[in-house]
Design an enzyme around this catalytic site. Structure first.
Site, PDB file in Angstrom:
ATOM      1  N   TYR A  26      -1.828  -0.881  10.916  1.00 47.72           N
ATOM      2  CA  TYR A  26      -1.856  -1.547   9.507  1.00 47.72           C
ATOM      3  C   TYR A  26      -0.791  -0.999   8.426  1.00 47.72           C
ATOM      4  CZ  TYR A  26      -3.242  -1.615   4.701  1.00 47.72           C
ATOM      5  OH  TYR A  26      -3.166  -2.202   3.351  1.00 47.72           O
ATOM      6  N   ARG A  79      -7.575  10.962  -0.765  1.00 51.32           N
ATOM      7  CA  ARG A  79      -6.996   9.586  -1.209  1.00 51.32           C
ATOM      8  C   ARG A  79      -7.305   9.822  -2.733  1.00 51.32           C
ATOM      9  NH1 ARG A  79      -5.908   9.854   3.464  1.00 51.32           N
ATOM     10  NH2 ARG A  79      -6.493   8.339   5.219  1.00 51.32           N
ATOM     11  N   ASN A 128      -5.702   3.917  -2.681  1.00 54.31           N
ATOM     12  CA  ASN A 128      -7.087   3.397  -2.227  1.00 54.31           C
ATOM     13  C   ASN A 128      -7.974   2.734  -3.556  1.00 54.31           C
ATOM     14  OD1 ASN A 128      -6.357   4.952  -0.314  1.00 54.31           O
ATOM     15  ND2 ASN A 128      -8.237   4.321   0.776  1.00 54.31           N
ATOM     16  N   LYS A 136       2.460  -3.491   7.224  1.00 49.08           N
ATOM     17  CA  LYS A 136       2.580  -3.657   5.786  1.00 49.08           C
ATOM     18  C   LYS A 136       4.142  -3.207   5.285  1.00 49.08           C
ATOM     19  CE  LYS A 136       0.240  -4.697   2.836  1.00 49.08           C
ATOM     20  NZ  LYS A 136      -0.198  -5.962   2.451  1.00 49.08           N
ATOM     21  N   THR A 151       0.689  -1.163  -0.039  1.00 53.33           N
ATOM     22  CA  THR A 151      -0.128   0.008  -0.004  1.00 53.33           C
ATOM     23  C   THR A 151       0.892   1.396  -0.137  1.00 53.33           C
ATOM     24  OG1 THR A 151      -1.409   1.254   1.463  1.00 53.33           O
ATOM     25  CG2 THR A 151      -0.179  -0.451   2.385  1.00 53.33           C
ATOM     26  N   ASP A 152       0.305   2.285  -0.345  1.00 53.01           N
ATOM     27  CA  ASP A 152       1.061   3.555  -0.398  1.00 53.01           C
ATOM     28  C   ASP A 152       1.172   4.076   1.024  1.00 53.01           C
ATOM     29  OD1 ASP A 152      -1.565   4.304  -0.197  1.00 53.01           O
ATOM     30  OD2 ASP A 152      -1.872   5.709  -1.700  1.00 53.01           O
ATOM     31  N   GLU A 153       0.320   3.578   1.968  1.00 53.90           N
ATOM     32  CA  GLU A 153       0.117   3.944   3.322  1.00 53.90           C
ATOM     33  C   GLU A 153       1.389   3.868   4.131  1.00 53.90           C
ATOM     34  OE1 GLU A 153      -3.530   3.026   5.352  1.00 53.90           O
ATOM     35  OE2 GLU A 153      -4.592   2.935   3.343  1.00 53.90           O
ATOM     36  N   ASN A 166     -12.536  13.280   0.913  1.00 53.38           N
ATOM     37  CA  ASN A 166     -13.532  12.217   1.356  1.00 53.38           C
ATOM     38  C   ASN A 166     -14.976  12.920   1.072  1.00 53.38           C
ATOM     39  OD1 ASN A 166     -11.533  10.306   2.054  1.00 53.38           O
ATOM     40  ND2 ASN A 166     -11.526  11.000   4.207  1.00 53.38           N
TER      41      ASN A 166
HETATM   42  P1  NAD Z   1      -9.220  -7.864   1.822  1.00 54.20           P
HETATM   43  O1  NAD Z   1      -9.522  -7.658   3.360  1.00 54.20           O
HETATM   44  O2  NAD Z   1     -10.699  -7.304   1.266  1.00 54.20           O
HETATM   45  O3  NAD Z   1      -9.018  -9.260   1.722  1.00 54.20           O
HETATM   46  C1  NAD Z   1      -7.861 -10.145   2.425  1.00 54.20           C
HETATM   47  C2  NAD Z   1      -8.126 -11.550   2.046  1.00 54.20           C
HETATM   48  O4  NAD Z   1      -7.018 -12.039   2.739  1.00 54.20           O
HETATM   49  C3  NAD Z   1      -9.370 -12.080   2.586  1.00 54.20           C
HETATM   50  O5  NAD Z   1     -10.100 -13.067   1.569  1.00 54.20           O
HETATM   51  C4  NAD Z   1      -8.894 -13.071   3.735  1.00 54.20           C
HETATM   52  O6  NAD Z   1      -9.806 -14.054   4.147  1.00 54.20           O
HETATM   53  C5  NAD Z   1      -7.443 -13.109   3.454  1.00 54.20           C
HETATM   54  N1  NAD Z   1      -6.773 -13.629   4.606  1.00 54.20           N
HETATM   55  C6  NAD Z   1      -6.659 -12.919   5.728  1.00 54.20           C
HETATM   56  N2  NAD Z   1      -5.590 -13.278   6.628  1.00 54.20           N
HETATM   57  C7  NAD Z   1      -5.377 -14.416   6.123  1.00 54.20           C
HETATM   58  C8  NAD Z   1      -4.430 -15.520   6.484  1.00 54.20           C
HETATM   59  N3  NAD Z   1      -3.683 -15.558   7.541  1.00 54.20           N
HETATM   60  N4  NAD Z   1      -4.097 -16.443   5.595  1.00 54.20           N
HETATM   61  C9  NAD Z   1      -4.619 -16.495   4.308  1.00 54.20           C
HETATM   62  N5  NAD Z   1      -5.563 -15.759   3.920  1.00 54.20           N
HETATM   63  C10 NAD Z   1      -5.634 -14.720   4.820  1.00 54.20           C
HETATM   64  O7  NAD Z   1      -8.259  -7.079   1.388  1.00 54.20           O
HETATM   65  P2  NAD Z   1      -8.195  -6.129   0.076  1.00 54.20           P
HETATM   66  O8  NAD Z   1      -8.641  -4.855  -0.032  1.00 54.20           O
HETATM   67  O9  NAD Z   1      -8.337  -7.143  -1.168  1.00 54.20           O
HETATM   68  O10 NAD Z   1      -6.395  -6.024  -0.128  1.00 54.20           O
HETATM   69  C11 NAD Z   1      -5.563  -7.123  -0.661  1.00 54.20           C
HETATM   70  C12 NAD Z   1      -4.059  -6.564  -0.376  1.00 54.20           C
HETATM   71  O11 NAD Z   1      -3.952  -5.272  -1.170  1.00 54.20           O
HETATM   72  C13 NAD Z   1      -3.874  -6.354   0.974  1.00 54.20           C
HETATM   73  O12 NAD Z   1      -2.416  -6.817   1.203  1.00 54.20           O
HETATM   74  C14 NAD Z   1      -3.805  -4.926   1.194  1.00 54.20           C
HETATM   75  O13 NAD Z   1      -2.798  -4.424   2.008  1.00 54.20           O
HETATM   76  C15 NAD Z   1      -3.414  -4.413  -0.148  1.00 54.20           C
HETATM   77  N6  NAD Z   1      -3.941  -3.072  -0.598  1.00 54.20           N
HETATM   78  C16 NAD Z   1      -5.325  -2.855  -0.540  1.00 54.20           C
HETATM   79  C17 NAD Z   1      -5.717  -1.538  -0.846  1.00 54.20           C
HETATM   80  C18 NAD Z   1      -7.246  -1.406  -0.661  1.00 54.20           C
HETATM   81  O14 NAD Z   1      -7.598   0.027  -1.136  1.00 54.20           O
HETATM   82  N7  NAD Z   1      -8.021  -2.232  -0.411  1.00 54.20           N
HETATM   83  C19 NAD Z   1      -4.799  -0.674  -1.459  1.00 54.20           C
HETATM   84  C20 NAD Z   1      -3.627  -1.130  -1.525  1.00 54.20           C
HETATM   85  C21 NAD Z   1      -3.110  -2.104  -0.993  1.00 54.20           C
HETATM   86  P1  TYD Z   2     -10.727   3.636   4.102  1.00 50.95           P
HETATM   87  O1  TYD Z   2     -11.724   3.103   3.342  1.00 50.95           O
HETATM   88  O2  TYD Z   2     -10.926   2.795   5.608  1.00 50.95           O
HETATM   89  O3  TYD Z   2      -9.583   3.425   3.373  1.00 50.95           O
HETATM   90  P2  TYD Z   2      -8.029   3.806   4.271  1.00 50.95           P
HETATM   91  O4  TYD Z   2      -8.132   4.205   5.483  1.00 50.95           O
HETATM   92  O5  TYD Z   2      -6.935   2.731   4.159  1.00 50.95           O
HETATM   93  O6  TYD Z   2      -7.464   4.928   3.305  1.00 50.95           O
HETATM   94  O7  TYD Z   2     -11.121   5.025   4.400  1.00 50.95           O
HETATM   95  C1  TYD Z   2     -11.004   6.139   3.290  1.00 50.95           C
HETATM   96  C2  TYD Z   2     -10.909   7.392   4.058  1.00 50.95           C
HETATM   97  O8  TYD Z   2     -12.351   7.564   4.359  1.00 50.95           O
HETATM   98  C3  TYD Z   2     -10.078   7.552   5.123  1.00 50.95           C
HETATM   99  O9  TYD Z   2      -9.544   9.192   5.047  1.00 50.95           O
HETATM  100  C4  TYD Z   2     -11.062   7.554   6.104  1.00 50.95           C
HETATM  101  C5  TYD Z   2     -12.457   7.910   5.822  1.00 50.95           C
HETATM  102  N1  TYD Z   2     -13.582   7.360   6.477  1.00 50.95           N
HETATM  103  C6  TYD Z   2     -14.600   8.239   6.870  1.00 50.95           C
HETATM  104  O10 TYD Z   2     -14.622   9.479   6.785  1.00 50.95           O
HETATM  105  N2  TYD Z   2     -15.506   7.424   7.363  1.00 50.95           N
HETATM  106  C7  TYD Z   2     -15.670   6.069   7.494  1.00 50.95           C
HETATM  107  O11 TYD Z   2     -16.859   5.645   7.742  1.00 50.95           O
HETATM  108  C8  TYD Z   2     -14.669   5.338   6.790  1.00 50.95           C
HETATM  109  C9  TYD Z   2     -14.701   3.879   6.695  1.00 50.95           C
HETATM  110  C10 TYD Z   2     -13.644   6.097   6.457  1.00 50.95           C
END
Ligand code: NAD
Ligand code: TYD
Length: 358
Positions: free
Chosen positions: A162, A226, A191, A166, A137-139, A261
């Site tokens: 988190y 974001r 995101n 990462k 992630t970029d975080e 947001n």
């Molecule tokens: P998600 O939470 O939707 O899915 C995570 C998946 O991992 C789930 O299916 C869960 O069952 C599985 N999992 C969790 N713990 C596990 C374990 N111990 N063993 C096997 N499986 C396990 O997550 P996502 O949003 O799809 O994100 C996927 C990846 O991308 C993550 O590594 C996250 O850090 C990264 N990422 C996400 C975003 C975003 O905006 N969602 C952005 C940048 C990077």
């Molecule tokens: P989120 O979807 O949790 O992603 P991330 O924290 O990884 O960026 O949140 C996106 C943005 O929205 C973040 O600035 C937090 C804000 N947010 C709210 O304002 N209200 C909410 O209920 C949630 C879940 C997030």
């Protein structure tokens, strides 16, 4: 035509993982996919509905921390590529319960790296092309002020449990490349939004509450920014990286779609007003917005400089936010049953029936 690969996708039942598995099945019939997922609260077999086990696809329920299981899978399935999505992914949960993040994101990644090291770098390993792609992630870069962008050279400065977990896993992956020569690549993405996102994240949560006339919690002043990336664009970028990327390198992936947001929340409200009509009391959905106590350590702004992946691999996002958010809202409206089963938790009954009696 790309060469055959035997790909271990971890976390393929989550939001991005499921979109990635679908993309592979649609575009890469010559690849074999093994989806390893623990089916935590965020893993949902409905995300892969319509996909059945075949010679091309296999599901394995299990934990990425389980070394024995990983060894067996790597050996039996002759894994040559890992696309590692599995993680605890929600910042708010990491604030209230960081332990699972340390376990899955750090120890789990370590277990995968150790298995790949043993299987791929042992003397017995046959020649072949290997790739360990760690999806991050970029975080990890921390928080930006009003200007500037994260590049691959930006120093890590994670602020939440988190992002710290990462960043730790990114450092481990990088160390395995430098120390052991493990062919690893890291992607740091902004995101994501799109189909199958668990409704604890901003966009699906606001959709659900707004549709049902519930209050819309906006943290702080709502002006945190974001950089939103449509999930299919992200999945295409990952495919480019595993097929053309340089090992030992990291690539930033961004949507070029910076939004506050509150702008995102208003856009969803307005789209729903125009698609399903205003609330029963004739109020626009924007009236549901409630500014609530800010998230602890809330990063102010994320924005990605994605010029490396554009210049070196020719990838850039295709979806505009305006089109992507409308498509996403349409998807959630058309898949209201998916949303309901996720909200009421009954999606877990489905996999209990399918897998726990085996
Ligand atoms: P998600 O939470 O939707 O899915 C995570 C998946 O991992 C789930 O299916 C869960 O069952 C599985 N999992 C969790 N713990 C596990 C374990 N111990 N063993 C096997 N499986 C396990 O997550 P996502 O949003 O799809 O994100 C996927 C990846 O991308 C993550 O590594 C996250 O850090 C990264 N990422 C996400 C975003 C975003 O905006 N969602 C952005 C940048 C990077
Ligand atoms: P989120 O979807 O949790 O992603 P991330 O924290 O990884 O960026 O949140 C996106 C943005 O929205 C973040 O600035 C937090 C804000 N947010 C709210 O304002 N209200 C909410 O209920 C949630 C879940 C997030």
């Amino acid at each position: 035509m790309e060469k055959n690969k035997s790909i271990l996708v971890t976390g393929g039942c989550g939001f991005i993982g499921a979109n990635f598995v679908r993309l592979l099945l649609k575009t890469r019939p010559q690849y074999r996919i093994i989806n390893l997922d623990l089916l935590t609260y965020a893993g949902n077999l409905h995300n892969l509905e319509g996909i059945s086990e075949s010679t091309q696809y296999r599901f394995a329920k299990g934990d990425i921390c389980d070394r024995q299981l990983l060894d067996t899978l790597f050996k039996n399935e002759q894994i040559d590529t890992v696309v590692h999505f599995a993680a605890e992914s929600h910042v708010d949960r990491s604030i209230t319960g960081p332990a699972a993040f340390i376990n899955t994101n750090i120890i789990g990644t370590f277990s995968l790296l150790e298995t790949a090291r043993e299987c791929w770098l042992s003397e017995q390993a046959t020649s072949g092309e290997y790739c360990f792609l760690h999806v991050s992630t970029d975080e990890v870069y921390g928080s930006l002020g009003e200007t500037g962008y994260f590049s691959e050279e930006t120093p890590f400065d994670p602020r939440s449990p988190y992002s710290a977990s990462k960043a730790s896993s990114d450092h481990l992956v990088s160390a395995y490349f430098h120390t052991y020569g493990l062919p690893a690549i890291i992607t740091n993405c902004s995101n994501n939004y799109g189909p199958y996102q668990f409704p604890e994240k901003l966009i699906p949560l606001i959709f659900h509450n707004s549709l049902g006339g519930k209050e819309l919690p906006v943290y702080g002043d709502g002006k945190n920014v974001r950089d939103w990336l449509y999930v299919e664009d992200h999945c295409e970028a990952i495919l480019e990286v595993i097929e053309k990327g340089t090992t030992g390198r990291s690539y930033n992936i961004g949507g070029n779609n910076e939004k506050q947001n509150i702008e995102v929340v208003h856009t969803i409200c307005d789209l729903l007003d125009s698609k399903v009509g205003q609330l029963p009391n004739q109020q626009p959905r924007r009236s549901l917005v409630r500014y609530v106590t800010d998230r602890l350590g809330h990063d102010r702004r994320y924005a990605i400089d994605a010029s490396r992946i554009k210049n070196e691999l020719g990838w850039q996002p295709r979806m505009s936010f305006e089109k992507g958010i409308e498509q996403t809202i349409d998807w959630y409206l058309e898949n209201s049953q998916w949303v309901e089963t996720v909200i009421d938790g009954t999606y877990q009954d489905y996999y209990r029936q399918m897998y726990e009696n085996r």
